[in-house]
Design an enzyme around this catalytic site. Sequence first.
Site, PDB file in Angstrom:
ATOM      1  N   PRO A 150      47.431  50.312  36.227  1.00 34.14           N
ATOM      2  CA  PRO A 150      48.749  49.972  35.317  1.00 34.14           C
ATOM      3  C   PRO A 150      47.536  48.674  35.032  1.00 34.14           C
ATOM      4  CG  PRO A 150      49.328  48.828  38.085  1.00 34.14           C
ATOM      5  CD  PRO A 150      47.248  49.851  38.315  1.00 34.14           C
TER       6      PRO A 150
ATOM      7  N   GLY B 150      48.176  46.248  31.781  1.00 30.91           N
ATOM      8  CA  GLY B 150      49.091  44.309  31.921  1.00 30.91           C
ATOM      9  C   GLY B 150      49.375  44.103  33.565  1.00 30.91           C
ATOM     10  N   ALA B 151      48.928  44.214  34.520  1.00 30.94           N
ATOM     11  CA  ALA B 151      49.574  43.514  35.924  1.00 30.94           C
ATOM     12  C   ALA B 151      48.941  43.099  36.157  1.00 30.94           C
ATOM     13  CB  ALA B 151      50.233  45.652  36.436  1.00 30.94           C
TER      14      ALA B 151
ATOM     15  N   GLY C  70      43.129  43.845  36.359  1.00 34.74           N
ATOM     16  CA  GLY C  70      42.153  44.075  35.970  1.00 34.74           C
ATOM     17  C   GLY C  70      41.678  45.793  35.067  1.00 34.74           C
ATOM     18  N   SER C  71      42.652  45.705  34.379  1.00 32.32           N
ATOM     19  CA  SER C  71      42.058  47.276  33.718  1.00 32.32           C
ATOM     20  C   SER C  71      42.104  47.561  32.341  1.00 32.32           C
ATOM     21  CB  SER C  71      43.954  48.039  34.073  1.00 32.32           C
ATOM     22  OG  SER C  71      44.148  47.485  32.324  1.00 32.32           O
ATOM     23  N   SER C  72      42.046  46.401  31.733  1.00 30.08           N
ATOM     24  CA  SER C  72      40.984  46.666  30.528  1.00 30.08           C
ATOM     25  C   SER C  72      39.705  46.120  31.002  1.00 30.08           C
ATOM     26  CB  SER C  72      41.278  45.354  29.128  1.00 30.08           C
ATOM     27  OG  SER C  72      41.547  43.770  30.323  1.00 30.08           O
TER      28      SER C  72
ATOM     29  N   ASP D 274      36.639  39.643  35.712  1.00 27.32           N
ATOM     30  CA  ASP D 274      37.392  40.897  36.003  1.00 27.32           C
ATOM     31  C   ASP D 274      36.062  41.547  35.614  1.00 27.32           C
ATOM     32  OD1 ASP D 274      39.714  39.191  35.661  1.00 27.32           O
ATOM     33  OD2 ASP D 274      40.355  40.214  34.102  1.00 27.32           O
TER      34      ASP D 274
HETATM   35  C1  MEV Z   1      42.677  37.684  34.242  1.00 32.29           C
HETATM   36  O1  MEV Z   1      42.070  38.891  35.567  1.00 32.29           O
HETATM   37  C2  MEV Z   1      42.108  36.011  35.356  1.00 32.29           C
HETATM   38  C3  MEV Z   1      41.912  34.897  33.910  1.00 32.29           C
HETATM   39  O2  MEV Z   1      41.621  34.118  34.954  1.00 32.29           O
HETATM   40  C4  MEV Z   1      41.799  35.612  32.884  1.00 32.29           C
HETATM   41  C5  MEV Z   1      39.553  35.360  32.547  1.00 32.29           C
HETATM   42  O3  MEV Z   1      39.606  34.824  34.224  1.00 32.29           O
HETATM   43  O4  MEV Z   1      39.418  36.029  32.107  1.00 32.29           O
HETATM   44  C6  MEV Z   1      43.784  34.395  33.779  1.00 32.29           C
END
Ligand code: MEV
Length: 310
Positions: free
Chosen positions: A81, A83-84, A87-89, A132
Site C-alpha cells: 500500500p 503512503g502507509a 516503503g513502497s516508493s 528504505d
Molecule cells: C520512512 O520510512 C522513514 C523516515 O525515517 C524517513 C527516512 O528515513 O527517509 C521517516
Amino acid sequence: MVRCSAPGKVILFGEHAVVYGEPAIAIAVDRRVESTIESSSSETSVNGYKIEEDRHKYIYQCIQESGIEDHLEIVCESEIPSGAGMGSSAAVTVSIMAALDGVKGVDLDRYELARRAFDIEWKVQGSASPIDTSTAVHGNAIKLSKKKEKDFLWDVKKNENEWYVHHLDIPDMHLVVGDTGVHAPTGPLVQKVRRFYEKSNFAKEIIEDIGALVEEGCKAVERGDVEKIGRLMKEDQKLLSILGVSHPRLEALIKAAGRFSYGAKLTGAGGGGAMVALTDEPEKVAEAIKKRGGTPYIIEATKEGVKKEK
Ligand code: MEV
C-alpha cells in the site's frame, strides 16, 4: 524485456531519528513491487499512462538518472500500500532502477544501487535516510549505525551524515501491520520534524533518546528477547508522538492491537500511514485492527532483496 522486483519494509525502531544519523532497524517484508520495462515505439508510459514528472515522481527521476532517451513501456505492479510507511516508493525506485540497468545491459550492483536509489529518494522527498532504499536492495533486516560494526554491507553519505548499513539477523517473530487508510506521504512529515529539530533542543534530545533506544533494541533483537523488543516499541511510540508524527487513528489501532501484543508503534513516517505490532497471536491482532477500522496485513520477513525476475 527486463523485469525486476524489490521488497517493502517495516521499521522496527528509529524512524525519523535516522534522518539525523541516529541508528535504526528495518525488516524487509514479503510484499513486493515488480517493474517490467521494454522499449516502445510510442511515448514512454507507466501502466498505460503517458509518463508525467509530477505524477510519476520516482520513476521519472530514475529515467533521468539512467540517461536512457529511448521510449519505454513501463509496468509497475505493487503489493505494497502506498503512503502507509511500508516503503513502497523505495521498492518502486529500486526495482525500476535495477530494470533500467538491465535495459542498459549493466549487471546488478547492490552497493551502487543502494546509493543511487537513496539519491533519488532524497531528490524527490527533499530529505531522507537510506533506510528504505537499502532494505529494498538487501532484503533480510538491516541496521543503520553511525559507525562500522559487524556484518557491514555499505555506507551512504549525504551532507554531514554518514550511515553505515549492516545486515542484521532477526529472530522468528510475528508482525502485523495495520494501515490507518490515512494517506501520509513521507516528505512533508520529514520536513515537519526537521522544523521542530532546527528550532528546539528538546526535539534534538528526543532524537538522541530514540537513537539510544535503538541500540538497546538491537541487543534485544540479537538475544531474541521479544518481550524487551515489545517494551522498547512502546517507548519508541511515545517519543515519536512527542515529535508530532503520531495520529489519532494510529493511536486507536495501537491500542486495539495492544491487548494481544508485546508492543506496537507507528512504522515509517507516521502522520497516518501504518502501525506495526509484535505478537504471538497475529490473527487476533489482525481482527482487532479490522474492528477499529484499519486494514491489517500479517507479514513475514523476507530474505530476498532486489532481484531480476524471469
Ligand atoms: C520512512 O520510512 C522513514 C523516515 O525515517 C524517513 C527516512 O528515513 O527517509 C521517516
